[in-house]
Scaffold this active site. Structure first.
Site, short mmCIF file in Angstrom:
data_model
loop_
_atom_site.label_atom_id
_atom_site.label_comp_id
_atom_site.label_asym_id
_atom_site.label_seq_id
_atom_site.Cartn_x
_atom_site.Cartn_y
_atom_site.Cartn_z
N TYR A 116 50.33 10.82 -42.94
CA TYR A 116 49.39 10.52 -44.01
C TYR A 116 50.13 10.47 -45.35
N SER A 145 41.41 22.04 -38.61
CA SER A 145 40.69 20.82 -38.98
C SER A 145 40.62 19.82 -37.82
N TRP A 152 49.56 7.35 -22.83
CA TRP A 152 50.96 6.96 -23.05
C TRP A 152 51.93 8.01 -22.49
N ARG A 180 40.63 22.93 -31.20
CA ARG A 180 39.87 22.55 -30.00
C ARG A 180 39.25 23.75 -29.28
N LEU A 229 33.21 7.84 -13.05
CA LEU A 229 32.93 9.28 -13.10
C LEU A 229 34.17 10.06 -13.50
N ASP A 230 34.01 10.99 -14.37
CA ASP A 230 35.03 12.01 -14.58
C ASP A 230 34.31 13.32 -14.89
N GLN A 238 36.38 18.98 -6.89
CA GLN A 238 37.65 18.27 -7.11
C GLN A 238 38.57 18.94 -8.14
P1 FAD Z 1 32.87 17.26 -6.88
O1 FAD Z 1 33.88 17.84 -7.76
O2 FAD Z 1 33.34 16.29 -5.87
O3 FAD Z 1 32.08 18.45 -6.16
C1 FAD Z 1 31.18 18.26 -5.12
C2 FAD Z 1 31.06 19.56 -4.34
O4 FAD Z 1 30.00 19.43 -3.42
C3 FAD Z 1 32.28 19.91 -3.52
O5 FAD Z 1 32.73 21.21 -3.85
C4 FAD Z 1 31.81 19.82 -2.08
O6 FAD Z 1 32.43 20.79 -1.23
C5 FAD Z 1 30.33 20.09 -2.23
N1 FAD Z 1 29.50 19.53 -1.16
C6 FAD Z 1 29.42 18.26 -0.73
N2 FAD Z 1 28.48 18.14 0.24
C7 FAD Z 1 27.94 19.39 0.42
C8 FAD Z 1 26.92 19.90 1.23
N3 FAD Z 1 26.22 19.13 2.06
N4 FAD Z 1 26.65 21.21 1.17
C9 FAD Z 1 27.31 22.03 0.33
N5 FAD Z 1 28.29 21.58 -0.48
C10 FAD Z 1 28.59 20.28 -0.44
N6 FAD Z 1 38.25 14.42 -14.26
C11 FAD Z 1 38.46 14.54 -15.56
O7 FAD Z 1 37.52 14.40 -16.34
N7 FAD Z 1 39.69 14.82 -16.06
C12 FAD Z 1 40.75 14.98 -15.26
O8 FAD Z 1 41.86 15.22 -15.75
C13 FAD Z 1 40.56 14.88 -13.87
N8 FAD Z 1 41.60 15.02 -13.04
C14 FAD Z 1 41.39 14.90 -11.70
C15 FAD Z 1 42.48 15.03 -10.85
C16 FAD Z 1 42.30 14.93 -9.48
C17 FAD Z 1 43.48 15.07 -8.58
C18 FAD Z 1 41.00 14.70 -8.96
C19 FAD Z 1 40.78 14.59 -7.48
C20 FAD Z 1 39.92 14.53 -9.80
C21 FAD Z 1 40.11 14.63 -11.17
N9 FAD Z 1 39.06 14.45 -12.08
C22 FAD Z 1 39.28 14.58 -13.40
C23 FAD Z 1 37.73 14.04 -11.61
C24 FAD Z 1 36.76 15.21 -11.57
O9 FAD Z 1 37.32 16.29 -10.87
C25 FAD Z 1 35.47 14.74 -10.94
O10 FAD Z 1 34.92 13.71 -11.72
C26 FAD Z 1 34.46 15.87 -10.83
O11 FAD Z 1 34.98 16.89 -10.02
C27 FAD Z 1 33.14 15.38 -10.24
O12 FAD Z 1 32.30 16.49 -10.18
P2 FAD Z 1 31.10 16.62 -9.11
O13 FAD Z 1 30.59 17.99 -9.30
O14 FAD Z 1 30.18 15.49 -9.27
O15 FAD Z 1 31.77 16.45 -7.68
P1 NAP Z 2 39.49 5.07 -10.88
O1 NAP Z 2 40.04 5.50 -12.16
O2 NAP Z 2 38.24 4.28 -10.86
O3 NAP Z 2 40.64 4.23 -10.16
C1 NAP Z 2 40.49 3.66 -8.91
C2 NAP Z 2 41.67 2.76 -8.61
O4 NAP Z 2 41.48 2.19 -7.34
C3 NAP Z 2 41.85 1.63 -9.58
O5 NAP Z 2 43.23 1.50 -9.86
C4 NAP Z 2 41.32 0.41 -8.83
O6 NAP Z 2 42.10 -0.65 -9.33
C5 NAP Z 2 41.56 0.77 -7.39
N1 NAP Z 2 40.57 0.27 -6.44
C6 NAP Z 2 39.22 0.27 -6.58
N2 NAP Z 2 38.63 -0.24 -5.47
C7 NAP Z 2 39.62 -0.55 -4.62
C8 NAP Z 2 39.65 -1.13 -3.32
N3 NAP Z 2 38.55 -1.47 -2.68
N4 NAP Z 2 40.85 -1.34 -2.74
C9 NAP Z 2 41.98 -1.01 -3.38
N5 NAP Z 2 42.02 -0.47 -4.62
C10 NAP Z 2 40.84 -0.25 -5.22
O7 NAP Z 2 39.25 6.29 -9.92
P2 NAP Z 2 40.16 7.51 -9.51
O8 NAP Z 2 41.60 7.28 -9.80
O9 NAP Z 2 39.76 7.77 -8.12
O10 NAP Z 2 39.66 8.68 -10.43
C11 NAP Z 2 38.32 9.18 -10.30
C12 NAP Z 2 37.83 9.67 -11.64
O11 NAP Z 2 38.52 10.83 -12.01
C13 NAP Z 2 38.04 8.62 -12.70
O12 NAP Z 2 36.87 8.43 -13.44
C14 NAP Z 2 39.08 9.20 -13.57
O13 NAP Z 2 38.85 8.90 -14.94
C15 NAP Z 2 38.97 10.70 -13.33
N6 NAP Z 2 40.29 11.26 -13.53
C16 NAP Z 2 40.70 11.42 -14.79
C17 NAP Z 2 41.96 11.88 -15.04
C18 NAP Z 2 42.43 12.09 -16.45
O14 NAP Z 2 43.56 12.47 -16.65
N7 NAP Z 2 41.61 11.90 -17.45
C19 NAP Z 2 42.81 12.15 -13.99
C20 NAP Z 2 42.37 11.96 -12.71
C21 NAP Z 2 41.10 11.48 -12.49
P3 NAP Z 2 41.98 -2.15 -8.82
O15 NAP Z 2 40.52 -2.38 -8.57
O16 NAP Z 2 42.57 -2.97 -9.93
O17 NAP Z 2 42.82 -2.21 -7.60
FE1 SF4 Z 3 38.98 18.61 -26.34
FE2 SF4 Z 3 39.23 18.90 -23.69
FE3 SF4 Z 3 39.68 20.99 -25.34
FE4 SF4 Z 3 37.23 20.10 -25.01
S1 SF4 Z 3 38.52 21.00 -23.42
S2 SF4 Z 3 38.20 20.60 -26.95
S3 SF4 Z 3 37.57 17.89 -24.79
S4 SF4 Z 3 40.85 19.11 -25.26
#
Ligand code: FAD
Ligand code: NAP
Ligand code: SF4
Length: 696
Positions: free
Chosen positions: A189, A36, A602, A334, A680-681, A434
């Site tokens: 519940y 569910s 949390w 899920r 972005l995520d 990423q």
């Molecule tokens: P990217 O993942 O940045 O991919 C871009 C790709 O383009 C790369 O592979 C790069 O090599 C390639 N590229 C760039 N320029 C060129 C070129 N000229 N020619 C050929 N290739 C090129 N998001 C979540 O939703 N949940 C999470 O838990 C989460 N955890 C994260 C943890 C970490 C440590 C990091 C770094 C990110 C995390 N994210 C998470 C964020 C998520 O990974 C990004 O939002 C997502 O990867 C963005 O996707 P994208 O395809 O736009 O870009």
């Molecule tokens: P983010 O969530 O936007 O956080 C960026 C951090 O940098 C914030 O703490 C921000 O806080 C700080 N910051 C922004 N501009 C700055 C500046 N000019 N100088 C100093 N600090 C600055 O981005 P992210 O951590 O890079 O993550 C990227 C994306 O990946 C996010 O959308 C995130 O949701 C996703 N992601 C998700 C998960 C997950 O578990 N769901 C895990 C990893 C990543 P202040 O502006 O207050 O300093």
């Molecule tokens: Fe939920 Fe993430 Fe599983 Fe999709 S991948 S069902 S969003 S936990």
């Protein structure tokens, strides 16, 4: 022939998973259940039609039984049953009258048409003190830590009304065409609050001794059975380990299960939490099948079938649980959101094509608890089956996708599935962008599965993959593509502060890839998702709890073997302090980690606190030099004498390629981080790219 009929019963690789289960009056065709989940569709004006499409697609995908999201037996038990003016609203999330029966019948018909042999069961959910309305009721007026309203104490007549409403709801479910009901007696519940002393402080026949506290849930189950007759499935969901300090003892759990069997329950389902407990039970850092041994223990106490659940996300995991004798049926909620054809793929030995649930909660539970329609990070079609479809294209195009991160992968696979001829380029030597960093974070090992899935889809769909290829304008001009999709992602933001090029500064990429050493005293600049992941990684030592149940149990204070009350009473979480001093900082004055996921944030905050990471808000960065990081905190200048400063300050889009192509008149579009890096995520990236690819 329906998709479900293509299933090969007893497929040898997952023989137990495909063994039918006799229930007396009926048979469940295999051992899989879609558990569910509230979808948010229940409250929409076209909710019945959308639920019909959503559940029918899962039924066609071969699952043995589907259990709906919770449906209230009356307004006081519901999530929200009144509009802003206090009027009762018509919603699919209640089943009490003939008009509501008609709506539910749309859904049951669609499911049975799609797969006549799929059992469709409605969950009766009375939220008790967690009801999101001011009519909330409970055995005692005890407000839950997470409840919105203080509940009213039920009197004798009120208790009888609740029992009668459950029985009436079960009868209505039968009339609407369901094959059974699941009564939820867990999670905090109504029914579960009768069982636990903390929430049941009554001194009449409904409180006090355990026999008295069991009386209400047993009466509900018994009266439901009387209302529906013998030819109807009744499942009772029990909190087999409620994760509450002072919660239910093992003896109480076992006794409840035995008594439920006596009053005519067909199946006992095991649940492992109350929503207010402080132990994660489904998030990605929970090991796969972590709780099934508890179900196995309960299975020995009853002779009716028992369902297990939690973090079972691949057919082999389910098969192993069944082989170990830990359950009769395996619930995967899920995973069926993530891939509606999960069981069909297992049956046809195509498990490597399953789009695996990575337990992120980002588009499912975070949406549910945020009041948004549920979906799935890896499958944006989930709960949007009437809105987002990948139809064959009448005009196939030659498409170049630049960047094989989540956005590029989603675009390429959806476009190729629709019949476009796709070439996918990446500068790196592997797909994933990423996600290749994310998968290195302890507890995020499931991200490997998404990369495996896309890798397999690239093969299967005949996408021309070109790795180690940094694409420039010239290459594209010469190759004659009809359309170019720029999914080049982001570049990490480097704040403009003095000393940003100092040797002690590292980017999160350097740290996660291990290309730069991290010292013993560290400042992390930026406390978003990535700042938290980096803090987790550098404060972590030893095996990941997600891969090792003993480590998980120790870190979260759970005793699976001895099962003290709730599984946790008197068990202290044992978390080793980090062997380095870490400061996690942001400029905003909001609490650190406030923007993390609603249902998982949390756990990350608590983990870092327990490891001694110091979280600081309202910080002004001044400069970095040999002395360390100069900041202003609480209006006062300070120097943190750190040896490493890790920059996790967000990201900037990489759009140069797009802009150059657009200037030359090439048909080009941006997706993912390259389109918009703020907020972005992967959920946003995959959804946007899939929608775009569905439209081209
Ligand atoms: P990217 O993942 O940045 O991919 C871009 C790709 O383009 C790369 O592979 C790069 O090599 C390639 N590229 C760039 N320029 C060129 C070129 N000229 N020619 C050929 N290739 C090129 N998001 C979540 O939703 N949940 C999470 O838990 C989460 N955890 C994260 C943890 C970490 C440590 C990091 C770094 C990110 C995390 N994210 C998470 C964020 C998520 O990974 C990004 O939002 C997502 O990867 C963005 O996707 P994208 O395809 O736009 O870009
Ligand atoms: P983010 O969530 O936007 O956080 C960026 C951090 O940098 C914030 O703490 C921000 O806080 C700080 N910051 C922004 N501009 C700055 C500046 N000019 N100088 C100093 N600090 C600055 O981005 P992210 O951590 O890079 O993550 C990227 C994306 O990946 C996010 O959308 C995130 O949701 C996703 N992601 C998700 C998960 C997950 O578990 N769901 C895990 C990893 C990543 P202040 O502006 O207050 O300093
Ligand atoms: Fe939920 Fe993430 Fe599983 Fe999709 S991948 S069902 S969003 S936990």
């Amino acid at each position: 022939m329906s998709a479900a009929e293509k299933i090969l019963p007893g497929h040898e690789k997952y023989a137990r998973l495909f063994t039918p289960l006799e229930l007396g009056h009926t048979v469940i065709k295999n051992r899989s259940i879609m558990g569910s989940m509230h979808t948010g569709l229940e409250e929409l004006p076209d909710g019945f039609e959308r639920m019909a499409a959503y559940y029918a697609e899962r039924a066609a995908g071969g699952v043995g039984m589907i259990i709906t999201g919770g449906i209230a037996p009356n307004p006081e038990g519901g999530m929200t049953m009144k509009d802003g003016d206090g009027n009762e609203v018509f919603a699919a999330s209640k089943l009490q009258n003939e008009k509501e029966v008609e709506g539910h019948a749309i859904v049951t018909k669609a499911v049975h048409d799609a797969a006549p042999d799929c059992k469709f069961v409605m969950q009766i959910l009375h939220m008790g003190p967690l009801a999101y309305n001011d009519m909330a009721v409970a055995p005692s007026p005890v407000k839950s830590r997470i409840g919105a309203f203080a509940p009213r104490e039920l009197d004798e007549a009120g208790i009888e009304k609740q029992i009668a409403d459950h029985a009436h709801c079960a009868a209505m479910a039968k009339k609407a065409g369901y094959d059974g009901v699941e009564i939820i007696g867990s999670a905090g519940y109504l029914l579960s609050t009768f069982l636990v002393e903390k929430t049941n402080q009554r001194t009449d026949q409904w409180g006090g001794s355990y026999n008295n506290r069991m009386r209400f849930p047993l009466a509900v189950a018994k009266r439901c059975r009387e209302a529906v007759g013998d030819d109807f499935i009744i499942i009772f969901r029990i909190a087999a380990m409620d994760m509450l300090q002072g919660g239910m003892s093992w003896e109480e759990v076992a006794e409840l299960a035995r008594e439920l069997e006596k009053v005519g329950v067909s199946i006992v389902s095991t649940h492992f939490t109350w929503h207010e407990s402080a132990v994660p039970t489904i998030a990605t850092m929970v090991p796969r099948a972590a709780f099934t041994s508890v179900t196995g223990r309960l299975r020995k106490e009853v002779s009716i079938p028992v369902i297990t659940s939690n973090r079972i996300n691949m057919p082999q995991v389910a098969e192993d649980v069944l082989a170990a004798g830990e359950a009769d049926l395996v619930s995967m909620a899920r995973p069926m959101l993530a891939d509606s054809a999960f069981m069909l793929k297992a049956a046809e030995d195509r498990a490597d094509e399953i789009n695996t649930c990575i337990a992120c909660n980002q588009a499912c539970l975070d949406h549910t608890f945020g009041g948004k329609t549920t979906s799935c990070l890896v499958n944006p079609r989930a709960c949007h089956e009437t809105l987002l479809n990948y139809e064959p294209t009448p005009t196939p195009k030659r498409i170049a996708v630049i960047g094989a991160g989540p956005a590029g992968l989603a675009y390429a696979t959806v476009a190729a599935e629709r019949g476009h001829k796709v070439s996918l380029f990446d500068a790196a030597d592997e797909i994933g962008g990423q996600f290749n960093l994310a998968k290195l974070v302890p507890g995020k090992e499931e991200f490997y599965e998404t990369l495996r899935y896309y890798g397999r889809m690239i093969e299967k769909l005949g996408i021309a993959l070109k790795l180690n290829t940094r694409v420039d304008t010239k290459m594209l001009e010469e190759s004659g593509f009809d359309h170019v999709v720029v999914a080049t992602g982001i570049t990490p933001r480097m704040p403009h502060i003095e000393g940003i090029t100092h040797a002690k500064v590292a980017s999160y990429i350097d740290v996660l890839k291990g290309t730069k050493q991290v010292g013993k005293k560290v400042a992390i600049m930026g406390a978003g998702g990535i700042g938290f992941d980096v803090a987790d990684t550098i404060s972590h030592d030893g095996p990941s709890g997600a891969l090792d149940k003993a480590v998980f149990a120790k870190e979260w204070g759970v005793d699976f073997e001895n099962h003290p009350r709730g599984g946790v009473t008197g068990v202290e979480p044992q978390v080793a302090a980090a062997d380095r001093e870490i400061f996690l900082m942001q400029r905003k004055d909001t609490s650190v980690g406030k923007g993390l996921g609603k249902t998982t944030g949390w756990t990350h905050r608590l983990t870092l606190q327990r490891r001694g990471v110091k979280m600081m808000n309202a910080i002004e960065y001044q400069k970095i030099d040999d002395a360390g990081l100069h900041i202003i905190a609480n209006g006062k200048p300070d120097i943190l004498d750190v040896d490493t400063v890790i920059i996790c300050a967000g990201q900037e889009p990489l759009r140069e390629l797009h802009d150059a192509l657009a200037a030359k008149g090439v048909s080009v579009e941006l997706v993912g981080g390259a389109y918009e890096a703020a907020e972005l995520d992967a959920k946003t990236a995959i959804k946007q790219a899939s929608e775009r690819a569905a439209a081209i």
